[in-house]
Design an enzyme around this catalytic site. Structure first.
Site, PDB file in Angstrom:
ATOM      1  N   ALA A  84     -13.992   6.683  12.592  1.00  0.00           N
ATOM      2  CA  ALA A  84     -13.356   5.963  13.747  1.00  0.00           C
ATOM      3  C   ALA A  84     -12.065   5.608  13.204  1.00  0.00           C
ATOM      4  O   ALA A  84     -10.955   5.437  13.851  1.00  0.00           O
ATOM      5  CB  ALA A  84     -14.232   4.801  13.848  1.00  0.00           C
TER       6      ALA A  84
ATOM      7  N   THR B  80     -24.714   1.875   8.176  1.00  0.00           N
ATOM      8  CA  THR B  80     -25.008   1.832   6.623  1.00  0.00           C
ATOM      9  C   THR B  80     -25.431   0.422   6.219  1.00  0.00           C
ATOM     10  O   THR B  80     -26.408   0.066   5.307  1.00  0.00           O
ATOM     11  CB  THR B  80     -23.432   1.623   5.963  1.00  0.00           C
ATOM     12  OG1 THR B  80     -22.818   3.007   6.275  1.00  0.00           O
ATOM     13  CG2 THR B  80     -23.575   1.425   4.431  1.00  0.00           C
TER      14      THR B  80
ATOM     15  N   GLU C  42      11.735 -14.386  -8.828  1.00  0.00           N
ATOM     16  CA  GLU C  42      13.399 -14.608  -9.166  1.00  0.00           C
ATOM     17  C   GLU C  42      13.556 -16.231  -9.576  1.00  0.00           C
ATOM     18  O   GLU C  42      14.274 -16.350 -10.490  1.00  0.00           O
ATOM     19  CB  GLU C  42      14.126 -14.285  -7.784  1.00  0.00           C
ATOM     20  CG  GLU C  42      13.896 -12.934  -7.292  1.00  0.00           C
ATOM     21  CD  GLU C  42      12.868 -12.634  -6.123  1.00  0.00           C
ATOM     22  OE1 GLU C  42      13.241 -11.999  -5.306  1.00  0.00           O
ATOM     23  OE2 GLU C  42      11.820 -13.316  -6.244  1.00  0.00           O
TER      24      GLU C  42
END
Length: 279
Positions: free
Chosen positions: A216, A153, A9
């Site tokens: 989870a 992982t 603005e």
């Protein structure tokens, strides 16, 4: 710019100068109402600019503004139209979730076969989806502040979790690890999904796996979006994409998600679902 300044603005009104008089100002977020060392409140600037009207895409949940920006404009005699635009809210999802819930906006990404698996029973998972879907996934990474996987992982795949798109390599997100122990160098350890609330440097978190980590975050109700890349293959007896959620009845699974987007990526399909939250 770091810190989000100058605000749009302030820039727009400065550039418009006298042309702002009698004009309509369109903003995605309610003009701020609090002063800071970076500059005056945007609501004050807009009130003094001679505008005819202000259209606000969504209200600011920051308690320093939270309706006060709109009120300041109305006191100055400026008609204000809060339009409650879903598009504006979507463009500010990270900020809005952080301001309202004190945590990042969380997207859970899953690359699945048609029967909902992420790998063969022997663990082979490269690649479930094709090149177009993987490219889209890297673009999703580039829009994230941090990316998280679980310890299983990390041990199984040793993932890089970087952005491999030309020109966007520097947009690789910070790497977080959900683990009970320490994290490797260059990673940040989180020992519980709720600890994402203490990570103030991230507005957008991408959770990529695996099944236990996905479950989870879902069980803790910390997922705001699901990005499901689905390949036209059947693995049969492969590893599921999501672990047990602890649901006691089927009714608990209904009414939680709404489809927000669906598109074709090569031979694969992307479906995006948003969490239905009552606010």
């Amino acid at each position: 710019m770091p810190g989000g300044r100058p605000h749009a603005e302030a820039v727009a009104l400065e550039r418009a100068g006298e042309l702002a008089r009698g004009a309509t100002l369109y903003v995605t977020l309610e003009p701020c109402a609090h002063a800071s060392w970076r500059g005056p409140p945007c609501a004050e600037l807009a009130a003094a600019a001679g505008l005819a009207r202000v259209v606000v895409g969504c209200e600011d949940p920051d308690p320093r503004t939270a309706g006060a920006g709109i009120a300041r404009l109305r006191v100055a005699g400026k008609p204000v139209d809060p339009v409650h635009s879903p598009a504006c809210a979507a463009s500010l999802a990270g900020y809005l979730v952080r301001a309202r819930l004190g945590r990042p906006n969380v997207t859970l990404k899953l690359a699945l076969s048609l029967d909902g698996t992420i790998a063969l029973a022997n663990g082979e998972s490269r690649w479930i989806t094709g090149a177009a879907a993987r490219t889209h996934g890297h673009a999703l990474r580039a829009r994230s502040d941090a990316i998280l996987v679980g310890g299983a992982t990390l041990r199984a795949d040793d993932p890089r979790l970087d952005v491999r798109l030309p020109g966007l390599e520097e947009r690789s997100p910070a790497r977080w690890l959900l683990t009970r122990g320490p994290a490797p160098e260059g990673w940040r350890a989180l020992h519980d999904p709720h600890e994402i609330g203490g990570q103030a440097d991230a507005q957008y978190l991408l959770v990529e796996g695996g099944a236990v980590t996905a479950a989870a975050f879902l069980a803790a109700d910390l997922v705001d979006r699901l990005a499901i890349y689905r390949a036209p293959i059947l693995l049969g007896g492969g590893k599921p994409g999501v672990g047990d959620l602890g649901l006691a009845t089927l009714a608990e699974a209904h009414g939680r998600w709404t489809l927000a987007d669906r598109r074709t990526l090569g031979s694969d399909t992307l479906e995006v679902y948003e969490r239905i939250r009552i606010t």
